[in-house]
Design a protein around this motif. Structure first.
Motif, PDB file in Angstrom:
ATOM      1  N   THR A  65     -18.123   9.478  41.485  1.00  0.00           N
ATOM      2  CA  THR A  65     -17.833   8.320  42.351  1.00  0.00           C
ATOM      3  C   THR A  65     -18.406   8.518  43.753  1.00  0.00           C
ATOM      4  O   THR A  65     -18.312   9.601  44.328  1.00  0.00           O
ATOM      5  N   MET A  66     -18.975   7.421  44.302  1.00  0.00           N
ATOM      6  CA  MET A  66     -19.635   7.471  45.617  1.00  0.00           C
ATOM      7  C   MET A  66     -18.963   6.563  46.640  1.00  0.00           C
ATOM      8  O   MET A  66     -19.196   6.674  47.823  1.00  0.00           O
ATOM      9  N   ASP A  67     -18.114   5.649  46.146  1.00  0.00           N
ATOM     10  CA  ASP A  67     -17.426   4.724  47.071  1.00  0.00           C
ATOM     11  C   ASP A  67     -16.238   4.142  46.302  1.00  0.00           C
ATOM     12  O   ASP A  67     -16.154   4.265  45.078  1.00  0.00           O
ATOM     13  N   VAL A  89     -20.463  14.338  48.599  1.00  0.00           N
ATOM     14  CA  VAL A  89     -21.296  13.644  49.600  1.00  0.00           C
ATOM     15  C   VAL A  89     -20.769  12.246  49.916  1.00  0.00           C
ATOM     16  O   VAL A  89     -21.220  11.623  50.880  1.00  0.00           O
ATOM     17  N   SER A  90     -19.817  11.749  49.139  1.00  0.00           N
ATOM     18  CA  SER A  90     -19.277  10.404  49.411  1.00  0.00           C
ATOM     19  C   SER A  90     -18.460  10.393  50.699  1.00  0.00           C
ATOM     20  O   SER A  90     -18.293   9.345  51.320  1.00  0.00           O
ATOM     21  N   GLY A  91     -17.939  11.560  51.078  1.00  0.00           N
ATOM     22  CA  GLY A  91     -17.112  11.636  52.282  1.00  0.00           C
ATOM     23  C   GLY A  91     -15.634  11.760  51.941  1.00  0.00           C
ATOM     24  O   GLY A  91     -15.201  11.482  50.817  1.00  0.00           O
ATOM     25  N   ALA A  93     -12.917  10.141  52.819  1.00  0.00           N
ATOM     26  CA  ALA A  93     -12.093   8.961  52.495  1.00  0.00           C
ATOM     27  C   ALA A  93     -12.186   8.636  51.006  1.00  0.00           C
ATOM     28  O   ALA A  93     -11.172   8.340  50.354  1.00  0.00           O
ATOM     29  N   THR A  94     -13.389   8.680  50.455  1.00  0.00           N
ATOM     30  CA  THR A  94     -13.563   8.368  49.027  1.00  0.00           C
ATOM     31  C   THR A  94     -12.931   9.458  48.170  1.00  0.00           C
ATOM     32  O   THR A  94     -12.263   9.166  47.158  1.00  0.00           O
ATOM     33  N   CYS A  95     -13.125  10.717  48.565  1.00  0.00           N
ATOM     34  CA  CYS A  95     -12.485  11.812  47.813  1.00  0.00           C
ATOM     35  C   CYS A  95     -10.963  11.640  47.827  1.00  0.00           C
ATOM     36  O   CYS A  95     -10.303  11.797  46.785  1.00  0.00           O
ATOM     37  N   LYS A  96     -10.419  11.287  48.977  1.00  0.00           N
ATOM     38  CA  LYS A  96      -8.956  11.101  49.070  1.00  0.00           C
ATOM     39  C   LYS A  96      -8.491   9.959  48.170  1.00  0.00           C
ATOM     40  O   LYS A  96      -7.391   9.998  47.612  1.00  0.00           O
ATOM     41  N   GLY A  97      -9.328   8.931  48.014  1.00  0.00           N
ATOM     42  CA  GLY A  97      -8.970   7.821  47.133  1.00  0.00           C
ATOM     43  C   GLY A  97      -8.842   8.270  45.686  1.00  0.00           C
ATOM     44  O   GLY A  97      -7.907   7.872  44.972  1.00  0.00           O
ATOM     45  N   VAL A  98      -9.772   9.101  45.232  1.00  0.00           N
ATOM     46  CA  VAL A  98      -9.702   9.590  43.840  1.00  0.00           C
ATOM     47  C   VAL A  98      -8.515  10.551  43.690  1.00  0.00           C
ATOM     48  O   VAL A  98      -7.805  10.520  42.672  1.00  0.00           O
ATOM     49  N   ILE A  99      -8.270  11.365  44.700  1.00  0.00           N
ATOM     50  CA  ILE A  99      -7.111  12.271  44.654  1.00  0.00           C
ATOM     51  C   ILE A  99      -5.816  11.447  44.544  1.00  0.00           C
ATOM     52  O   ILE A  99      -4.916  11.767  43.755  1.00  0.00           O
ATOM     53  N   LYS A 100      -5.753  10.364  45.297  1.00  0.00           N
ATOM     54  CA  LYS A 100      -4.561   9.487  45.247  1.00  0.00           C
ATOM     55  C   LYS A 100      -4.389   8.892  43.844  1.00  0.00           C
ATOM     56  O   LYS A 100      -3.281   8.873  43.290  1.00  0.00           O
TER      57      LYS A 100
END
Ligand SMILES: O=C([C@H](O)CO)[C@H](O)[C@H](O)COP(=O)(O)O
Length: 213
Positions: A65-67, A89-91, A93-100
């Motif tokens: 996932t990138m965004d 590399v998505s940053g 915020a995006t990583c935190k979204g997948v973690i959530k």
């Protein structure tokens, strides 16, 4: 250290061939990875089919996932994924979204460090954000240019972060034991299994080599 897990990368585009390959190698692997080209081609229905057929296996969906992390990953966790990947590399915020999304489903998020320039900083930041797995990954195109994941594995393993370390990138019989000794918790194998004359036999060999370390 817990016994390392073996992850088989299912990188075919064909739905039925993917399920058939999974059946062949199932006795020897712990995690089925639905590879990125495969999940893009076949979508969430393949997750549901593998979940139904292999209730006892872990299922990783290699979304990269990138965004829109939470939005993109949620339906795959809902369909039965145990792990989804998100690009470092998505940053954050995006990583935190997948973690959530992972946490909402009692599942796990894996940060793929492919093409991240400062892998140590990314691994530290995403571990602190709650990622359960960090993936050291030399992609197929980088492998074709001669790259390997082994240097990066040493750099990340020595950090001692509270995450499991997954390693992917051309791992085969001759290198798998070095990867285990260097501290990998999850060993990803694709072409060395699916490209072998007998995928089941190749997977069995990898299992024996890993368990012998
Ligand atoms: O993740 C992968 C790649 O980016 C295509 O999706 C592969 O599944 C992964 O690299 C494992 O395959 P091998 O490198 O052939 O072992």
């Amino acid at each position: 250290m817990a016994r390392p897990l073996i992850q088989m990368a299912l990188d075919s585009l064909d739905f039925d061939a993917t399920v058939a390959l999974a059946e062949q190698v199932a006795p020897h692997v712990d995690i089925f990875e639905i590879g990125t080209p495969c999940i893009k081609h076949n979508g969430v229905n393949l997750v549901k089919a593998l979940r139904a057929k292999f209730p006892d296996k872990l299922l990783l969906v290699d979304l990269k996932t990138m965004d829109a992390g939470e939005y993109e990953a949620t339906p795959f966790y809902a369909a039965g994924a145990d792990i989804c990947t998100v690009l470092g590399v998505s940053g954050l915020a995006t990583c935190k979204g997948v973690i959530k999304a992972a946490n909402a489903h009692g599942a796990e998020a894996q940060i793929d460090l492919i093409n991240v320039s400062d892998k140590v900083a990314c691994a530290r930041a995403t571990a602190e954000a709650g990622a359960q797995i960090v993936g050291i990954h030399t992609g197929l195109d980088a492998q074709a240019a001669g790259d390997t994941p082994f240097g990066d594995l040493n750099d990340i393993a020595r950090l001692g972060l509270p995450v499991r370390i997954s390693v992917a990138g051309g791992i085969k019989q001759s290198t798998v034991q070095d990867v285990v000794r260097a501290g990998a918790n999850i060993i990803v194998v694709g072409a060395a299994i699916y490209g072998a004359p007998s995928p089941a036999e190749s997977a069995r060999e990898i299992r024996e080599l890993v368990d012998a370390v």
